[in-house]
Design a protein around this motif. Structure first.
Motif, PDB file in Angstrom:
ATOM      1  N   GLU A 204       0.863  -1.182   0.000  1.00 42.60           N
ATOM      2  CA  GLU A 204       0.000   0.000   0.000  1.00 42.60           C
ATOM      3  C   GLU A 204       0.900   1.233   0.000  1.00 42.60           C
ATOM      4  OE1 GLU A 204      -2.591   2.111   3.336  1.00 42.60           O
ATOM      5  OE2 GLU A 204      -3.309   0.088   2.888  1.00 42.60           O
ATOM      6  N   THR A 205       0.831   2.024  -1.067  1.00 40.89           N
ATOM      7  CA  THR A 205       1.737   3.177  -1.212  1.00 40.89           C
ATOM      8  C   THR A 205       1.086   4.499  -0.883  1.00 40.89           C
ATOM      9  OG1 THR A 205       1.179   3.256  -3.577  1.00 40.89           O
ATOM     10  CG2 THR A 205       3.145   2.012  -2.951  1.00 40.89           C
ATOM     11  N   GLY A 206      -0.232   4.554  -0.852  1.00 40.17           N
ATOM     12  CA  GLY A 206      -0.931   5.794  -0.524  1.00 40.17           C
ATOM     13  C   GLY A 206      -2.241   5.482   0.152  1.00 40.17           C
ATOM     14  N   ARG A 207      -2.587   6.286   1.156  1.00 40.77           N
ATOM     15  CA  ARG A 207      -3.781   5.977   1.933  1.00 40.77           C
ATOM     16  C   ARG A 207      -4.433   7.276   2.388  1.00 40.77           C
ATOM     17  NH1 ARG A 207      -5.381   1.582   5.224  1.00 40.77           N
ATOM     18  NH2 ARG A 207      -6.540   2.130   7.094  1.00 40.77           N
ATOM     19  N   GLN A 208      -5.597   7.587   1.812  1.00 42.50           N
ATOM     20  CA  GLN A 208      -6.382   8.741   2.229  1.00 42.50           C
ATOM     21  C   GLN A 208      -7.835   8.294   2.333  1.00 42.50           C
ATOM     22  OE1 GLN A 208      -5.741  11.961  -0.484  1.00 42.50           O
ATOM     23  NE2 GLN A 208      -3.544  12.083  -0.074  1.00 42.50           N
ATOM     24  N   GLU A 209      -8.430   8.549   3.466  1.00 43.64           N
ATOM     25  CA  GLU A 209      -9.751   8.001   3.759  1.00 43.64           C
ATOM     26  C   GLU A 209     -10.785   8.376   2.705  1.00 43.64           C
ATOM     27  OE1 GLU A 209     -10.472   5.896   6.182  1.00 43.64           O
ATOM     28  OE2 GLU A 209      -8.386   5.864   6.788  1.00 43.64           O
ATOM     29  N   GLU A 210     -10.756   9.618   2.187  1.00 45.06           N
ATOM     30  CA  GLU A 210     -11.747  10.060   1.228  1.00 45.06           C
ATOM     31  C   GLU A 210     -11.252   9.955  -0.207  1.00 45.06           C
ATOM     32  OE1 GLU A 210     -14.890  10.753   1.785  1.00 45.06           O
ATOM     33  OE2 GLU A 210     -14.578  10.287   3.890  1.00 45.06           O
ATOM     34  N   ALA A 211      -9.983  10.324  -0.440  1.00 49.40           N
ATOM     35  CA  ALA A 211      -9.450  10.329  -1.810  1.00 49.40           C
ATOM     36  C   ALA A 211      -9.217   8.921  -2.341  1.00 49.40           C
ATOM     37  CB  ALA A 211      -8.152  11.126  -1.872  1.00 49.40           C
ATOM     38  N   GLY A 212      -8.997   7.954  -1.446  1.00 48.34           N
ATOM     39  CA  GLY A 212      -8.811   6.589  -1.892  1.00 48.34           C
ATOM     40  C   GLY A 212      -7.436   6.044  -1.549  1.00 48.34           C
ATOM     41  N   TYR A 213      -7.067   4.967  -2.210  1.00 45.46           N
ATOM     42  CA  TYR A 213      -5.818   4.270  -1.917  1.00 45.46           C
ATOM     43  C   TYR A 213      -5.048   4.042  -3.210  1.00 45.46           C
ATOM     44  CZ  TYR A 213      -8.385   3.093   2.356  1.00 45.46           C
ATOM     45  OH  TYR A 213      -9.111   3.159   3.508  1.00 45.46           O
TER      46      TYR A 213
END
Length: 579
Positions: A204-213
Motif C-alpha cells: 500500500e503506497t498511498g492511503r487517504q480516507e476520502e481520496a482513496g488508496y
C-alpha cells in the motif's frame, strides 16, 4: 455488529432463529447449523453473507479453535483463536431474489467502490496490525472452482499459498503495509509450464480516507519454460518476466495507472485495467504490446519456413481490448488491432509470386500431386468454370469477410478467443480462407500457437506484400482442399461423394459440401458408419445454413422451401434421410 453476530451464533447453537439483518451494512447473515466439538472447538455450517447488491459469499464450514495455552505461553490474545474455512464461494444472485437485505430507511445502496474502500480498510486494519491464524482450504467463483488456488494460510506474520501443489511463502510486514511471497521450489505444472524462481510483492503506497488508496504490485519470474502442444511442439524458453503494476482505488473507479508496465523477455507491454462506478461490475482491460526486431527474430527463427530477414526497424504493435462482467464471465467481448512497421519486400525470403502462375502442389505426407494450371486439366477446375453458387457458399460459410480483410480477420480472431475461453479448450482457430490455404501449402496440420503465428504472417504477406488476387486464392483453395483421405479439390470431392461434376450439384448438396470442409476425415468415417450424431448434426446444419442464406438474400424463399430432406450420395455411401 459484534453483539448481533454473537446473538446469531447463539441462535444457531440452540436451533432457533438462524438469520440476522445488519441494515447499517446492508448485509443478511444466515447460518445453517452450529456445533460445539470438545471443549475448545466450534463448527459453523452453511454461513452465508448476502449484500443489498445481490453479492453472496457462502462458507460451507467454518471451524473456530480456541487455544488458552497460547495465551499463557505467548502472553497475547492474538494467538487465542484460529479459524479454518473449508470452501469460500462467491456468486451474484439472480434478479428478483427475495433473500437480500434492504437498506435502512430510504438510504440508497452504497457506491460499489466506496464499499470496496471500506472493506479494504477493515481488512488491512486487521491484516497489518494483528497477527492472525487463518486457513482457507478452497475458493470458487460463480460456477467455477479456482483450479490453481488451493489454499491460503496466515499464521502471525507468515503467509503461505498453495498453488497446484507448489507453495508460495512470505511475510506480512505491518509497518510497511507490505506482503511479499516467494516460490519455495521450482514450479513445474502438469500443463507444460515450469518456472525457476518467482517473487511477488504487494504494498500500500498511498492511503487517504476520502481520496482513496494506491497500491503497487511487483512480480519477477525467471527461468520460464513453456512446453505444451497448444504453444509449440518444441519447448519455448523465456529468461525473465517482470511486472510493475500501480493500482488506484477511489470512489469513482479502480484502475491500473498509466505507468503500469509488463516486460516479457524484452517485449514491453503497457497494461490498463479499469472499472468505472457507472459500469460496475464490468471490467475493461486495455493492453498494448510492442515487439521489436529482437523479439520478431526469436519468433520467426522457430518458423517452419524461412519467411524474411528481420531488420532493425521491424516492429509489431498489438492493441487488445477485453470487456467482461465480473459476475457473468460468459458476457465477454474482445477486440484486436495490429500495426506493423519497417518490413521491407526486399528482405522477404519466402517468395509467393509463384502463386499467381501455374504450379504443382504436393500434398504433405503423401505422394499426391495437384497441378494448378490456368486451364482445366484432369484434376484442376478454374474458378470461372465453377457454378457461382458453390464458391459463394464456401466463402459465406468459411470466411464471410473474405473479400474485405487482408488475409487475417480480426473479428474472427476475437470470436475464436471468446469461444476457446468459454469452452476452456481449443475449439476454433479463427482461420480465414487465406490462412487455410497457407496451412495446406506450407505448414503441418499441428494445432499450436507458434504454427498459428506463422500461418498469420504468411497469409498477411500473401495478400499485402505479394498482392495475390482474391479470386486466385479462392481458386487454389477450392482445388487443393481435402474432402476425404486422398481426395482433394472440389472436382474430386463432388465425384467421390455425389458422383457428379461440381456444376451439377443442387443447393442442398453444396451446403453438405460446406459442412464437410472443416471435418473431411471425420465426416467420411461417420457417413460410412451411418452414425446418428452425423444425421442430427447435418440436419441442423442444413436447416440453419438455409435460413442464414435466405436471411442474407443469397437464395430465394422458394429455394429454401425446396431444400432436400434426403441426401443422395454416390453408390458407396447410399442415401441419408434427414427428415
Amino acid at each position: 455488529m459484534i453483539i448481533k453476530i454473537l446473538y446469531l451464533l447463539l441462535c444457531g447453537l440452540f436451533r432457533s432463529k438462524k438469520e440476522i439483518r445488519l441494515p447499517e451494512y446492508q448485509l443478511l447473515m444466515t447460518v445453517s447449523r452450529i456445533r460445539i466439538i470438545g471443549i475448545n472447538q466450534l463448527r459453523i455450517e452453511g454461513l452465508k453473507l448476502v449484500s443489498a447488491r445481490k453479492y453472496c459469499v457462502t462458507i460451507a464450514q467454518l471451524h473456530l479453535r480456541f487455544h488458552p495455552r497460547a495465551i499463557l505461553r505467548k502472553k497475547t490474545w492474538s494467538a487465542a483463536v484460529s479459524l479454518t474455512a473449508d470452501m469460500i464461494h462467491l456468486q451474484r444472485l439472480p434478479p428478483g431474489d427475495t433473500d437480500t437485505p434492504k437498506a435502512a430507511g430510504d438510504t440508497p445502496p452504497p457506491e460499489p467502490f466506496l464499499k470496496l474502500m471500506q472493506l479494504y480498510r477493515k481488512i488491512s486494519r486487521i491484516l497489518f496490525n494483528y497477527p492472525l491464524h487463518i486457513t482457507v482450504k478452497g475458493f470458487s467463483f460463480e460456477q467455477y472452482r479456482l483450479p490453481l488456488l488451493q489454499s491460503v494460510s496466515i499464521q502471525g506474520n507468515r503467509i503461505s499459498i498453495a498453488l497446484h501443489g507448489q507453495l508460495l511463502t512470505g511475510e506480512i510486514q505491518g509497518p510497511q503495509r507490505r506482503i511479499t511471497l516467494r516460490l519455495q521450489t521450482p514450479f513445474d505444472s502438469r500443463r507444460g509450464i515450469s518456472v525457476g524462481a518467482l517473487q511477488l510483492a504487494w504494498q500500500e503506497t498511498g492511503r487517504q480516507e476520502e481520496a482513496g488508496y494506491t497500491f503497487s504490485f511487483d512480480m519477477e519470474m525467471t527461468g520460464i519454460q513453456l512446453q505444451h502442444r497448444y504453444i509449440s511442439q518444441e519447448a519455448c524458453h523465456l529468461n525473465k518476466i517482470e511486472a510493475g503494476i500501480k493500482i488506484a482505488l477511489n470512489r469513482e473507479k479502480i484502475a491500473f495507472t498509466d505507468d503500469s508496465t509488463v516486460d516479457i523477455d524484452g517485449c514491453p507491454v503497457s497494461v490498463r485495467i479499469f472499472s468505472l462506478k457507472k459500469t460496475w461490475p464490468v471490467i475493461n482491460c486495455f493492453c498494448v504490446a510492442e515487439a521489436g526486431h529482437h523479439i520478431i527474430q526469436r519468433i520467426t527463427a522457430r518458423f517452419r519456413n524461412r519467411l524474411l530477414r528481420v531488420g532493425d526497424s521491424d516492429s509489431i504493435r498489438l492493441i487488445l481490448l477485453v470487456k467482461s462482467d465480473l459476475f457473468h464471465p460468459q458476457k465477454l467481448s474482445v477486440s484486436l488491432d495490429m500495426q506493423a512497421g519497417g518490413f521491407d519486400m526486399d528482405r522477404m525470403e519466402l517468395d509467393l509470386h509463384y502463386l499467381k502462375h501455374p504450379f504443382v502442389h504436393t500434398v504433405a505426407g503423401t505422394d499426391k500431386t495437384i497441378r494448378l494450371e490456368t486451364v482445366e486439366t484432369a484434376a484442376f477446375l478454374p474458378l470461372q468454370n465453377i457454378q457461382p453458387l458453390l464458391p459463394q457458399l464456401v466463402v459465406f460459410c468459411e470466411d464471410p469477410d473474405f473479400h474485405k480483410h487482408a488475409g487475417v480477420d480480426k473479428y474472427f480472431i476475437c470470436k475464436a478467443v471468446i469461444r476457446n475461453i468459454m469452452n476452456r479448450k481449443i475449439v476454433s482457430g479463427a482461420s480465414t480462407i487465406t490462412m487455410q490455404l497457407t496451412k495446406n501449402l506450407f505448414l503441418s496440420p499441428e494445432t499450436s500457437l507458434l504454427r498459428k503465428l506463422e500461418e498469420t504472417a504468411i497469409a498477411l504477406s500473401m495478400e499485402t506484400m505479394f498482392s495475390v488476387p482474391k479470386d486466385r486464392i479462392l481458386e487454389i483453395y477450392l482445388n487443393i482442399i481435402e474432402f476425404a483421405p486422398m481426395v482433394y479439390g472440389v472436382k474430386e470431392g463432388t465425384a467421390f461423394y455425389f458422383g457428379k461434376h461440381p456444376n451439377e450439384l443442387s443447393l442442398t448438396e453444396i451446403i453438405v459440401l460446406t459442412y464437410i470442409i472443416p471435418r473431411p476425415v471425420h465426416f467420411c468415417e461417420a457417413l460410412l458408419a451411418r452414425t446418428p450424431q452425423l444425421t442430427g448434426n447435418l440436419r441442423k446444419y442444413t436447416g440453419d445454413t438455409g435460413r442464414w442464406l435466405l436471411q442474407f438474400e443469397i437464395i430465394t424463399r422458394e429455394d429454401y422451401e425446396n431444400l432436400e430432406k434426403k441426401i443422395v450420395f454416390s453408390e458407396r455411401f447410399g442415401t441419408l434421410d434427414l427428415s
